[in-house]
Design a protein around this motif. Structure first.
Motif, PDB file in Angstrom:
ATOM      1  N   GLU A 112      41.726  42.559  30.291  1.00  0.00           N
ATOM      2  CA  GLU A 112      41.780  41.147  29.463  1.00  0.00           C
ATOM      3  C   GLU A 112      43.368  41.428  28.539  1.00  0.00           C
ATOM      4  O   GLU A 112      43.519  40.833  28.708  1.00  0.00           O
ATOM      5  CB  GLU A 112      40.544  41.420  28.697  1.00  0.00           C
ATOM      6  CG  GLU A 112      39.744  41.016  29.833  1.00  0.00           C
ATOM      7  CD  GLU A 112      38.571  40.178  28.983  1.00  0.00           C
ATOM      8  OE1 GLU A 112      38.524  41.432  27.355  1.00  0.00           O
ATOM      9  OE2 GLU A 112      37.051  40.116  29.368  1.00  0.00           O
ATOM     10  N   LYS A 113      43.609  42.433  28.427  1.00  0.00           N
ATOM     11  CA  LYS A 113      44.628  43.262  27.950  1.00  0.00           C
ATOM     12  C   LYS A 113      45.563  42.927  28.515  1.00  0.00           C
ATOM     13  O   LYS A 113      46.820  41.763  28.127  1.00  0.00           O
ATOM     14  CB  LYS A 113      44.562  44.553  26.577  1.00  0.00           C
ATOM     15  CG  LYS A 113      45.421  44.896  26.152  1.00  0.00           C
ATOM     16  CD  LYS A 113      45.353  46.226  25.336  1.00  0.00           C
ATOM     17  CE  LYS A 113      46.569  46.611  24.359  1.00  0.00           C
ATOM     18  NZ  LYS A 113      46.849  48.042  23.720  1.00  0.00           N
ATOM     19  N   TYR A 114      45.633  43.477  29.769  1.00  0.00           N
ATOM     20  CA  TYR A 114      46.877  43.559  30.445  1.00  0.00           C
ATOM     21  C   TYR A 114      47.067  41.787  30.440  1.00  0.00           C
ATOM     22  O   TYR A 114      48.337  41.274  30.462  1.00  0.00           O
ATOM     23  CB  TYR A 114      46.883  43.936  31.480  1.00  0.00           C
ATOM     24  CG  TYR A 114      47.111  43.433  33.183  1.00  0.00           C
ATOM     25  CD1 TYR A 114      49.185  43.327  33.293  1.00  0.00           C
ATOM     26  CD2 TYR A 114      46.843  42.914  33.899  1.00  0.00           C
ATOM     27  CE1 TYR A 114      49.508  42.929  34.213  1.00  0.00           C
ATOM     28  CE2 TYR A 114      47.268  42.114  34.794  1.00  0.00           C
ATOM     29  CZ  TYR A 114      48.476  42.645  35.725  1.00  0.00           C
ATOM     30  OH  TYR A 114      49.465  42.206  36.370  1.00  0.00           O
ATOM     31  N   GLN A 115      46.287  40.803  30.658  1.00  0.00           N
ATOM     32  CA  GLN A 115      45.813  39.774  31.106  1.00  0.00           C
ATOM     33  C   GLN A 115      46.703  39.154  29.950  1.00  0.00           C
ATOM     34  O   GLN A 115      47.644  38.098  29.938  1.00  0.00           O
ATOM     35  CB  GLN A 115      45.057  38.998  31.530  1.00  0.00           C
ATOM     36  CG  GLN A 115      44.179  39.462  32.482  1.00  0.00           C
ATOM     37  CD  GLN A 115      45.242  38.817  34.649  1.00  0.00           C
ATOM     38  OE1 GLN A 115      46.465  37.989  34.116  1.00  0.00           O
ATOM     39  NE2 GLN A 115      44.691  39.828  35.119  1.00  0.00           N
ATOM     40  N   SER A 116      46.894  39.059  29.178  1.00  0.00           N
ATOM     41  CA  SER A 116      47.277  38.526  27.947  1.00  0.00           C
ATOM     42  C   SER A 116      48.462  39.318  27.344  1.00  0.00           C
ATOM     43  O   SER A 116      49.377  39.070  26.867  1.00  0.00           O
ATOM     44  CB  SER A 116      46.086  38.785  26.384  1.00  0.00           C
ATOM     45  OG  SER A 116      46.328  40.368  26.121  1.00  0.00           O
ATOM     46  N   LEU A 117      49.436  40.275  28.092  1.00  0.00           N
ATOM     47  CA  LEU A 117      50.266  40.912  27.319  1.00  0.00           C
ATOM     48  C   LEU A 117      51.163  40.343  28.706  1.00  0.00           C
ATOM     49  O   LEU A 117      52.368  41.449  28.500  1.00  0.00           O
ATOM     50  CB  LEU A 117      50.532  42.115  27.359  1.00  0.00           C
ATOM     51  CG  LEU A 117      49.488  42.611  25.588  1.00  0.00           C
ATOM     52  CD1 LEU A 117      49.179  44.117  25.718  1.00  0.00           C
ATOM     53  CD2 LEU A 117      49.811  41.969  24.542  1.00  0.00           C
ATOM     54  N   LYS A 118      50.962  40.222  29.578  1.00  0.00           N
ATOM     55  CA  LYS A 118      51.982  40.013  31.192  1.00  0.00           C
ATOM     56  C   LYS A 118      53.275  39.704  30.461  1.00  0.00           C
ATOM     57  O   LYS A 118      53.937  40.349  31.446  1.00  0.00           O
ATOM     58  CB  LYS A 118      51.053  39.224  32.086  1.00  0.00           C
ATOM     59  CG  LYS A 118      50.319  39.972  32.450  1.00  0.00           C
ATOM     60  CD  LYS A 118      50.332  37.804  33.672  1.00  0.00           C
ATOM     61  CE  LYS A 118      49.211  38.841  34.646  1.00  0.00           C
ATOM     62  NZ  LYS A 118      49.529  37.216  35.279  1.00  0.00           N
ATOM     63  N   SER A 119      53.511  39.309  30.109  1.00  0.00           N
ATOM     64  CA  SER A 119      55.250  38.959  29.032  1.00  0.00           C
ATOM     65  C   SER A 119      55.876  40.151  28.658  1.00  0.00           C
ATOM     66  O   SER A 119      57.191  39.856  28.833  1.00  0.00           O
ATOM     67  CB  SER A 119      54.926  37.485  28.516  1.00  0.00           C
ATOM     68  OG  SER A 119      54.753  38.251  26.602  1.00  0.00           O
ATOM     69  N   VAL A 120      55.435  41.100  28.575  1.00  0.00           N
ATOM     70  CA  VAL A 120      55.430  41.918  27.744  1.00  0.00           C
ATOM     71  C   VAL A 120      56.642  42.944  29.182  1.00  0.00           C
ATOM     72  O   VAL A 120      57.428  43.184  28.473  1.00  0.00           O
ATOM     73  CB  VAL A 120      54.879  43.138  27.001  1.00  0.00           C
ATOM     74  CG1 VAL A 120      55.268  44.456  26.996  1.00  0.00           C
ATOM     75  CG2 VAL A 120      54.359  42.230  25.973  1.00  0.00           C
TER      76      VAL A 120
END
Length: 253
Positions: A112-120
């Protein structure tokens, strides 16, 4: 999603793969790799995954060596057996972590953290974060180890350690000045405390300091014999299976 697992504990790798598929049937594990050497080969010759799960301590070194050698833009979720003193190193915008033993809930949270930070995960951001984490990880290795001598407790600098030796259940530290100390920690615990660029787990009985190695001899059949600057309780033999990894470590690769 295409996922690569870099993990040298086979049971952990299988459990992680099962959880990932259970969380989302579209998740595809491209490969499960257990060493720096195999990971570099795979990442150099195949399409990059969308996401990497990587253990930190691998069979032939520390995973950060992979990402220094291969330009990786894919996000990475690290796995670690270390306690909370390590976790601050992973609380970044670019990666997450799993504290072993992994669970379905911890994997779900990391995803879930990965999905929320994809733009990084664009351009060199992930690479810069890896370097930052690598340095933080290195800074957490022990600079000294407490040993007992009679009624005294002595902080022994790790640079003074020539070897650590296990005989039955007794762990002995031999120093560069030919002093010996006994310690209650296990060889596995001490291995995790020490910088793997300097200290190497030669076999089940020895951890040795690179700076204390005088030379290495080839012995039959394709094994290696490490000679130190100090006398050791017995010969330090590196198995045929570990010989190549040991020589790469000795060379600094």
């Amino acid at each position: 999603m295409r996922i690569l697992i870099i993990e040298n504990e086979i049971n952990t790798a299988k459990e992680l793969e099962r959880i990932l598929v259970d969380l989302d049937a579209s998740n595809v594990v491209m490969a499960v790799l257990d060493s720096i050497e195999d990971s570099v080969k795979f990442l150099s010759g195949n399409d990059l995954p969308d996401l990497i799960f990587s253990d930190i301590q691998l069979a032939d070194g520390v995973c950060f060596d992979i990402f220094r050698e291969v330009n990786i833009k894919a996000p990475i979720i690290f796995c670690t057996s270390y306690d909370e003193y390590m976790l601050d190193a992973f609380k970044t915008n670019a990666v997450s972590y799993l504290l072993k033993p992994i669970t379905k809930d911890s994997v779900k949270t990391a995803m879930e953290k990965y999905q929320s930070l994809k733009s990084v995960f664009e351009s060199a951001t992930a690479t810069l974060t890896i370097e930052k984490i690598s340095q933080q990880f290195k800074n957490n290795y022990k600079k000294s180890i407490l040993v007992e001598q009679r009624e005294s407790i002595i902080p022994l600098p790790v640079n003074d350690i020539a070897y650590i030796y296990l005989e039955n259940t007794i762990v002995q530290i031999g120093t560069t000045k030919n002093h010996q100390y006994f310690i209650a920690s296990t060889l596995d615990e001490l291995e995790r405390m020490l910088d793997p660029e300097v200290f190497y787990r030669a076999n089940r009985q020895f951890i040795i300091n690179k700076l204390s190695i005088v030379n290495v001899e080839k012995i039959f059949p394709r094994k290696l014999l490490a000679k130190l600057t100090v006398k050791t309780p017995e010969s330090i033999v590196i198995s045929k299976a570990n010989a190549s990894a040991f020589l790469r470590w000795l060379e600094g690769c």
